[in-house]
Design an enzyme around this catalytic site. Structure first.
Site, PDB file in Angstrom:
ATOM      1  N   GLY A 296      36.952  53.832  15.863  1.00  0.00           N
ATOM      2  CA  GLY A 296      37.755  53.638  14.656  1.00  0.00           C
ATOM      3  C   GLY A 296      36.958  52.994  13.540  1.00  0.00           C
TER       4      GLY A 296
ATOM      5  N   VAL B 288      40.608  58.108  20.977  1.00  0.00           N
ATOM      6  CA  VAL B 288      40.224  57.298  22.139  1.00  0.00           C
ATOM      7  C   VAL B 288      41.335  57.157  23.174  1.00  0.00           C
ATOM      8  CG1 VAL B 288      38.449  55.989  20.894  1.00  0.00           C
ATOM      9  CG2 VAL B 288      40.791  55.080  21.037  1.00  0.00           C
TER      10      VAL B 288
ATOM     11  N   ASN C  89      37.320  48.997  18.869  1.00  0.00           N
ATOM     12  CA  ASN C  89      38.013  48.508  17.672  1.00  0.00           C
ATOM     13  C   ASN C  89      39.258  49.324  17.311  1.00  0.00           C
ATOM     14  OD1 ASN C  89      38.058  47.273  14.747  1.00  0.00           O
ATOM     15  ND2 ASN C  89      37.950  49.496  14.455  1.00  0.00           N
TER      16      ASN C  89
ATOM     17  N   SER D 293      43.547  40.238  19.206  1.00  0.00           N
ATOM     18  CA  SER D 293      44.237  39.691  18.032  1.00  0.00           C
ATOM     19  C   SER D 293      44.816  38.339  18.420  1.00  0.00           C
ATOM     20  CB  SER D 293      45.388  40.624  17.618  1.00  0.00           C
ATOM     21  OG  SER D 293      46.263  39.946  16.730  1.00  0.00           O
TER      22      SER D 293
ATOM     23  N   TYR E 293      52.424  45.721  20.243  1.00  0.00           N
ATOM     24  CA  TYR E 293      51.063  45.395  19.777  1.00  0.00           C
ATOM     25  C   TYR E 293      50.527  44.140  20.479  1.00  0.00           C
ATOM     26  CZ  TYR E 293      47.363  44.366  16.325  1.00  0.00           C
ATOM     27  OH  TYR E 293      46.161  44.095  15.690  1.00  0.00           O
TER      28      TYR E 293
HETATM   29  P1  NAP Z   1      42.886  49.993  10.037  1.00  0.00           P
HETATM   30  O1  NAP Z   1      42.264  49.759   8.706  1.00  0.00           O
HETATM   31  O2  NAP Z   1      44.256  50.547  10.127  1.00  0.00           O
HETATM   32  O3  NAP Z   1      41.878  50.872  10.916  1.00  0.00           O
HETATM   33  C1  NAP Z   1      42.221  51.323  12.179  1.00  0.00           C
HETATM   34  C2  NAP Z   1      41.145  52.240  12.672  1.00  0.00           C
HETATM   35  O4  NAP Z   1      41.485  52.698  13.995  1.00  0.00           O
HETATM   36  C3  NAP Z   1      40.974  53.482  11.810  1.00  0.00           C
HETATM   37  O5  NAP Z   1      39.594  53.687  11.600  1.00  0.00           O
HETATM   38  C4  NAP Z   1      41.539  54.625  12.684  1.00  0.00           C
HETATM   39  O6  NAP Z   1      40.852  55.855  12.530  1.00  0.00           O
HETATM   40  C5  NAP Z   1      41.265  54.089  14.060  1.00  0.00           C
HETATM   41  N1  NAP Z   1      42.118  54.694  15.085  1.00  0.00           N
HETATM   42  C6  NAP Z   1      43.452  54.575  15.233  1.00  0.00           C
HETATM   43  N2  NAP Z   1      43.872  55.281  16.293  1.00  0.00           N
HETATM   44  C7  NAP Z   1      42.760  55.858  16.839  1.00  0.00           C
HETATM   45  C8  NAP Z   1      42.526  56.699  17.965  1.00  0.00           C
HETATM   46  N3  NAP Z   1      43.535  57.078  18.769  1.00  0.00           N
HETATM   47  N4  NAP Z   1      41.258  57.125  18.208  1.00  0.00           N
HETATM   48  C9  NAP Z   1      40.239  56.744  17.408  1.00  0.00           C
HETATM   49  N5  NAP Z   1      40.398  55.940  16.332  1.00  0.00           N
HETATM   50  C10 NAP Z   1      41.650  55.510  16.042  1.00  0.00           C
HETATM   51  O7  NAP Z   1      42.964  48.620  10.857  1.00  0.00           O
HETATM   52  P2  NAP Z   1      42.012  47.338  10.919  1.00  0.00           P
HETATM   53  O8  NAP Z   1      42.769  46.222  10.330  1.00  0.00           O
HETATM   54  O9  NAP Z   1      40.659  47.650  10.446  1.00  0.00           O
HETATM   55  O10 NAP Z   1      42.032  47.106  12.511  1.00  0.00           O
HETATM   56  C11 NAP Z   1      40.908  47.315  13.336  1.00  0.00           C
HETATM   57  C12 NAP Z   1      41.158  46.619  14.668  1.00  0.00           C
HETATM   58  O11 NAP Z   1      41.329  45.204  14.427  1.00  0.00           O
HETATM   59  C13 NAP Z   1      42.430  47.072  15.370  1.00  0.00           C
HETATM   60  O12 NAP Z   1      42.218  47.080  16.776  1.00  0.00           O
HETATM   61  C14 NAP Z   1      43.425  45.998  15.011  1.00  0.00           C
HETATM   62  O13 NAP Z   1      44.454  45.890  15.951  1.00  0.00           O
HETATM   63  C15 NAP Z   1      42.531  44.776  15.012  1.00  0.00           C
HETATM   64  N6  NAP Z   1      43.063  43.626  14.284  1.00  0.00           N
HETATM   65  C16 NAP Z   1      43.304  43.709  12.951  1.00  0.00           C
HETATM   66  C17 NAP Z   1      43.812  42.584  12.289  1.00  0.00           C
HETATM   67  C18 NAP Z   1      44.093  42.586  10.820  1.00  0.00           C
HETATM   68  O14 NAP Z   1      44.638  41.587  10.325  1.00  0.00           O
HETATM   69  N7  NAP Z   1      43.748  43.629  10.066  1.00  0.00           N
HETATM   70  C19 NAP Z   1      44.072  41.407  13.002  1.00  0.00           C
HETATM   71  C20 NAP Z   1      43.811  41.384  14.367  1.00  0.00           C
HETATM   72  C21 NAP Z   1      43.297  42.490  15.004  1.00  0.00           C
HETATM   73  P3  NAP Z   1      41.264  57.010  11.462  1.00  0.00           P
HETATM   74  O15 NAP Z   1      41.492  56.301  10.165  1.00  0.00           O
HETATM   75  O16 NAP Z   1      40.095  57.935  11.439  1.00  0.00           O
HETATM   76  O17 NAP Z   1      42.511  57.649  11.993  1.00  0.00           O
END
Ligand code: NAP
Length: 248
Positions: free
Chosen positions: A12, A65, A91, A143, A156
């Site tokens: 991701g 994934v 990720n 998280s 989640y």
């Molecule tokens: P985001 O901007 O929504 O990005 C999510 C990414 O995951 C995108 O690149 C998406 O790819 C990819 N993805 C989703 N489903 C997928 C699948 N089945 N196979 C392959 N790729 C997939 O979110 P983010 O905030 O950067 O989050 C990244 C990670 O950090 C996540 O695990 C999230 O739970 C964690 N996290 C985020 C926060 C926060 O505050 N933002 C806090 C704690 C943890 P496409 O766009 O190509 O579909």
């Protein structure tokens, strides 16, 4: 150039935290695989060009994934292309927020299948290669809500708590093979995932952060880089919060 000669897959990594991690590892010399699912091809091209400017090789592989075979293929194609695999960052993640009483079975399954099973799928296939190499670093993105729980995020937070248990179990299984497995637990990081939240909720969360700002993807990327570097070679099975002090 701490990571020169290494090969990294970041799931991701077409945007958000995954993209920041990918660029940080590339900047530090690692060849990288951009995994994406629905990101636009011109954005993926732009990321490849940014990596090339650091003097490393970058390729993009489309794979969901949560699908066991696609995850297997992602790892195989990487090894076919680069001949090795040193770093896996699990990720890829999604949210489907709602109260348990309103949550559909699909909302629960989709989140568990992407966040937790996706982490299992990629880890299972990558360790076949890492065990033969007798080295590797795996970092899983959990998280803070995996530690605290959160109303409206039972699916989640379950997936993120599961990732912590998975991380510690894998660290115990793989330590003797020279493979470290750690997790990071970000708090509120400014990405598309958190952009959709209501302003009053954002303000409430900001009030609870001692460092008085939201995190940036780069705040997560630098800690992941540290865990993948030789500076962290004696660290495994740990969960590091990156949350401005929100949870302590
Ligand atoms: P985001 O901007 O929504 O990005 C999510 C990414 O995951 C995108 O690149 C998406 O790819 C990819 N993805 C989703 N489903 C997928 C699948 N089945 N196979 C392959 N790729 C997939 O979110 P983010 O905030 O950067 O989050 C990244 C990670 O950090 C996540 O695990 C999230 O739970 C964690 N996290 C985020 C926060 C926060 O505050 N933002 C806090 C704690 C943890 P496409 O766009 O190509 O579909």
């Amino acid at each position: 150039m701490e990571l020169k000669g290494k090969v990294s897959i970041i799931t991701g990594s077409g945007k958000g935290i995954g993209k920041a991690i990918l660029l940080k590892l590339a900047e530090n010399g690692s060849d990288v695989v951009i995994n994406y699912m629905s990101q636009k091809s011109e954005i993926i091209e732009d990321i490849i060009n940014q990596c090339s400017s650091f003097g490393v090789r970058a390729i993009a592989i489309k794979a969901n994934v949560s699908n066991h075979d696609e995850a297997k293929d992602l790892i195989k194609k990487t090894v076919d292309e680069f001949g090795r695999i040193d770093i896996l960052v699990n990720n890829a993640g999604i949210t489907r927020d709602t109260l348990v009483m309103r949550m559909s079975e699909k909302d629960f399954d989709d989140v568990i299948n992407t966040n937790l099973k996706g982490t299992f799928n990629c880890t299972k296939h990558v360790i076949n290669y890492m065990i033969k190499q007798r080295s590797g670093s795996i970092v899983n993105i959990s998280s803070v809500v995996g530690l605290t729980g959160n109303a409206g995020q039972s699916n989640y937070s379950s997936s993120k708590a599961g990732i912590i248990g998975f991380t510690k179990s894998c660290a115990k299984e793989l330590g003797s093979r020279g493979i470290t497995v750690n997790a990071v637990a970000p708090g509120f990081i400014e990405t598309d995932m958190t952009d959709v939240l209501k302003e009053d909720l954002k303000q409430k969360m900001l009030d609870a952060i001692p460092l008085k700002r939201f995190g940036k993807p780069e705040d997560v990327a630098s800690v992941v880089y540290f865990l993948c570097s030789s500076l962290a070679k004696y660290i495994t099975g740990q969960v590091i919060n990156i949350d401005g002090g929100m949870v302590m």
